[in-house]
Structure formats: structure tokens, C-alpha cells
Design a protein around this motif. Structure first.
Motif, PDB file in Angstrom:
ATOM      1  N   LEU A 171       0.823  -1.205   0.000  1.00 49.85           N
ATOM      2  CA  LEU A 171       0.000   0.000   0.000  1.00 49.85           C
ATOM      3  C   LEU A 171       0.859   1.258   0.000  1.00 49.85           C
ATOM      4  O   LEU A 171       0.581   2.217  -0.725  1.00 49.85           O
ATOM      5  CB  LEU A 171      -0.920  -0.018   1.213  1.00 49.85           C
ATOM      6  N   ALA A 172       1.917   1.263   0.796  1.00 51.32           N
ATOM      7  CA  ALA A 172       2.785   2.444   0.879  1.00 51.32           C
ATOM      8  C   ALA A 172       3.419   2.760  -0.465  1.00 51.32           C
ATOM      9  O   ALA A 172       3.509   3.929  -0.870  1.00 51.32           O
ATOM     10  CB  ALA A 172       3.866   2.221   1.938  1.00 51.32           C
ATOM     11  N   ARG A 173       3.860   1.725  -1.182  1.00 44.36           N
ATOM     12  CA  ARG A 173       4.469   1.948  -2.498  1.00 44.36           C
ATOM     13  C   ARG A 173       3.468   2.561  -3.465  1.00 44.36           C
ATOM     14  O   ARG A 173       3.792   3.495  -4.210  1.00 44.36           O
ATOM     15  CB  ARG A 173       4.996   0.629  -3.067  1.00 44.36           C
TER      16      ARG A 173
ATOM     17  N   ARG B 163      -9.795   8.076   0.695  1.00 46.59           N
ATOM     18  CA  ARG B 163      -9.994   6.678   1.085  1.00 46.59           C
ATOM     19  C   ARG B 163      -8.670   5.945   1.173  1.00 46.59           C
ATOM     20  O   ARG B 163      -8.397   5.195   2.113  1.00 46.59           O
ATOM     21  CB  ARG B 163     -10.902   5.983   0.066  1.00 46.59           C
ATOM     22  N   ASP B 164      -7.802   6.188   0.186  1.00 46.77           N
ATOM     23  CA  ASP B 164      -6.546   5.463   0.108  1.00 46.77           C
ATOM     24  C   ASP B 164      -5.600   5.861   1.238  1.00 46.77           C
ATOM     25  O   ASP B 164      -4.921   5.010   1.824  1.00 46.77           O
ATOM     26  CB  ASP B 164      -5.894   5.718  -1.254  1.00 46.77           C
ATOM     27  N   GLU B 165      -5.548   7.143   1.550  1.00 42.98           N
ATOM     28  CA  GLU B 165      -4.698   7.594   2.656  1.00 42.98           C
ATOM     29  C   GLU B 165      -5.202   7.054   3.992  1.00 42.98           C
ATOM     30  O   GLU B 165      -4.407   6.713   4.873  1.00 42.98           O
ATOM     31  CB  GLU B 165      -4.644   9.117   2.675  1.00 42.98           C
ATOM     32  N   GLU B 166      -6.515   6.985   4.134  1.00 41.82           N
ATOM     33  CA  GLU B 166      -7.091   6.440   5.363  1.00 41.82           C
ATOM     34  C   GLU B 166      -6.697   4.983   5.535  1.00 41.82           C
ATOM     35  O   GLU B 166      -6.405   4.531   6.647  1.00 41.82           O
ATOM     36  CB  GLU B 166      -8.614   6.585   5.340  1.00 41.82           C
ATOM     37  N   ALA B 167      -6.695   4.233   4.436  1.00 38.53           N
ATOM     38  CA  ALA B 167      -6.328   2.822   4.504  1.00 38.53           C
ATOM     39  C   ALA B 167      -4.908   2.653   5.036  1.00 38.53           C
ATOM     40  O   ALA B 167      -4.628   1.755   5.837  1.00 38.53           O
ATOM     41  CB  ALA B 167      -6.458   2.183   3.126  1.00 38.53           C
TER      42      ALA B 167
ATOM     43  N   ILE C 101      -7.311  -0.071  -4.043  1.00 38.59           N
ATOM     44  CA  ILE C 101      -6.397   1.062  -4.093  1.00 38.59           C
ATOM     45  C   ILE C 101      -5.372   0.874  -5.199  1.00 38.59           C
ATOM     46  O   ILE C 101      -5.070   1.806  -5.958  1.00 38.59           O
ATOM     47  CB  ILE C 101      -5.720   1.248  -2.729  1.00 38.59           C
ATOM     48  N   GLU C 102      -4.838  -0.325  -5.339  1.00 35.02           N
ATOM     49  CA  GLU C 102      -3.913  -0.586  -6.440  1.00 35.02           C
ATOM     50  C   GLU C 102      -4.598  -0.351  -7.783  1.00 35.02           C
ATOM     51  O   GLU C 102      -4.000   0.198  -8.715  1.00 35.02           O
ATOM     52  CB  GLU C 102      -3.370  -2.011  -6.381  1.00 35.02           C
ATOM     53  N   LEU C 103      -5.856  -0.750  -7.878  1.00 35.92           N
ATOM     54  CA  LEU C 103      -6.610  -0.526  -9.109  1.00 35.92           C
ATOM     55  C   LEU C 103      -6.728   0.960  -9.426  1.00 35.92           C
ATOM     56  O   LEU C 103      -6.535   1.377 -10.580  1.00 35.92           O
ATOM     57  CB  LEU C 103      -8.000  -1.147  -8.995  1.00 35.92           C
ATOM     58  N   SER C 104      -7.036   1.781  -8.421  1.00 38.13           N
ATOM     59  CA  SER C 104      -7.184   3.209  -8.668  1.00 38.13           C
ATOM     60  C   SER C 104      -5.857   3.837  -9.076  1.00 38.13           C
ATOM     61  O   SER C 104      -5.809   4.727  -9.939  1.00 38.13           O
ATOM     62  CB  SER C 104      -7.773   3.919  -7.441  1.00 38.13           C
TER      63      SER C 104
END
Length: 240
Positions: free
Chosen positions: A10-12, A78-82, A105-108
Motif C-alpha cells: 500500500l505504501a508503495r 480513502r486510500d490515505e485512510e487505509a 487502491i492498487e486498481l485506482s
């Protein structure tokens, strides 16, 4: 997948996403073409999903896919919250649900990267964004290529759907999601919480996702193949 692996993955993705947002704001071409491209793609997908909307069982899942996976919205919050909450949520929620969020998130992020390439290619046409149509879209699609990454897009959509379908089979997940609603709001994580709840509710209503996912996979793979081959009518069924 272990939570540490999910966090690293996720961080990457988020590092690239933040860089892309900065580039987008500073690039006149992207600012000009990306909104038109995303709107056009959202409208195309809505048309391709229209038959799902006529099916009461599939309509919620189709709506979730269009709004939360294929949508033209900005998913950055949403992604930052994750990224912030993943370690804490790993103690409460099953791996499939957490991995579904990271897959989304990877999809977005991947879609954003491809859209940026598409926007720059469309700009080369010398036309205005308002003139974007199927023929111009297909020409840019073929020029950009990236077939492996486009296949990855479809695979990620399938992965999210499959994981959500597996989650709804587990007893007690609905109560866990409901119980996490207030803490999520207090922590400023309402976007992620809402995403997880919408996905769970949609696939719980579906009552088995195999047929739905198989149809989407067949349809979107066929469209991708037609676009790459220069088919004169890539978006019209039947798809096989």
C-alpha cells in the motif's frame, strides 16, 4: 497476506499516487484532458453495465463497481485512510476484506497511471476534449498499448469482487463492520469505512458472485481485445 506485506504494498502505491497528483496539477495537458477522459470512460462503463441495472439482484454490486472501482471520483482520501488504519483493522477484520481494500487502491493507482498516458496521447490528436468519441478513444488506446497492465486492471477488479464474495460468507462480519462505524468516524476514517460497508452490502445482496464476475470478466476482456485489434464496434454485445 500478512499485514506487513499489505502495508508495504500500500505504501508503495500511495507514494506513486501522491506524485501523480502533483504532476497532474502542474501539467496543462493532463488538467485539460483527464476530466474529459474519465467522464467518457465512466459513461461507457455505465452503458456496458446497463443490463446489470435491470437485475434487482446484481444492481447493488454493479453500482458499487461503477462508483468505487471504475468511477471517475478521486479516491485519495480513502486510500490515505487505509494506510493509517490498516494495522488496527487487521485485529478486527478478516484478511480478505483488508486485501480487497488494498486491491481497490492498487486498481485506482494503476488506472490513474494509464489515464495519464491516455490523456497525453489524446492531446496529440489536436482535437478538443469535448470531441472525444469512440474512434478517437480507440486510436489513443492502441497507441498507448500497455496490454499487460490493462489485463492487470481487469484482474484486480475480479480480485476485489472475489474477496468481497468470500467475506460475506463469514458469520459476524456485518456486526464487525457496524461496530467499527463510530470509531472510524471519530478517527476520521469515514471514507474507508463507507467503502468497506458498501462493498460488503452489495455482495451480500448478490448472494453469490461467480456469474456476475464471470460476465464482467468476459465483457471487459472482449472489449479490451477488440480495442487493441481496431474492431469497428468494440463496445456492442455480444461478448465472447
Amino acid at each position: 497476506m500478512a499485514v506487513n506485506d499489505l502495508q508495504s504494498r500500500l505504501a508503495r502505491r500511495l507514494r506513486w499516487q501522491k506524485q501523480a497528483h502533483v504532476s497532474e496539477k502542474q501539467d496543462v495537458v493532463l488538467a485539460k484532458w483527464l476530466p474529459a477522459l474519465r467522464t467518457w470512460q465512466a459513461e461507457r462503463l455505465a452503458a456496458s453495465f446497463a443490463h446489470f441495472m435491470d437485475d434487482a439482484r446484481k444492481q447493488p454490486a454493479a453500482t458499487f463497481f461503477l462508483s468505487d472501482l471504475y468511477g471517475d471520483a478521486d479516491f485519495m482520501k480513502r486510500d490515505e485512510e487505509a494506510a493509517k488504519i490498516l494495522p488496527k483493522m487487521s485485529r478486527l477484520l478478516p484478511d480478505n476484506l483488508l486485501t480487497a481494500a488494498v486491491d481497490a487502491i492498487e486498481l485506482s493507482v494503476l488506472s490513474h497511471a494509464i489515464d495519464m498516458r491516455m490523456a497525453r496521447e489524446l492531446h496529440k490528436s489536436g482535437r478538443k476534449p469535448a470531441s472525444l468519441d469512440a474512434a478517437l478513444y480507440q486510436k489513443a488506446y492502441r497507441s498507448v498499448g500497455l496490454r499487460r497492465l490493462r489485463r492487470r486492471q481487469i484482474d484486480l477488479v475480479m480480485d476485489v469482487g472475489s474477496r468481497l464474495d468470500a467475506v460475506v460468507q463469514k458469520h459476524g462480519i456485518a456486526k464487525l463492520l457496524s461496530a467499527s462505524r463510530l470509531p472510524a468516524r471519530m478517527l476520521g476514517l469515514q471514507h474507508l469505512q463507507s467503502f468497506l460497508e458498501r462493498g460488503f452490502d452489495a455482495f451480500n445482496h448478490l448472494g453469490g458472485a461467480d456469474e456476475f464476475l464471470d460476465e464482467i470478466h468476459r465483457q471487459e476482456t472482449c472489449i479490451a481485445d477488440r480495442l487493441a485489434a481496431g474492431n469497428a464496434d468494440p463496445f456492442t454485445p455480444p461478448f465472447s
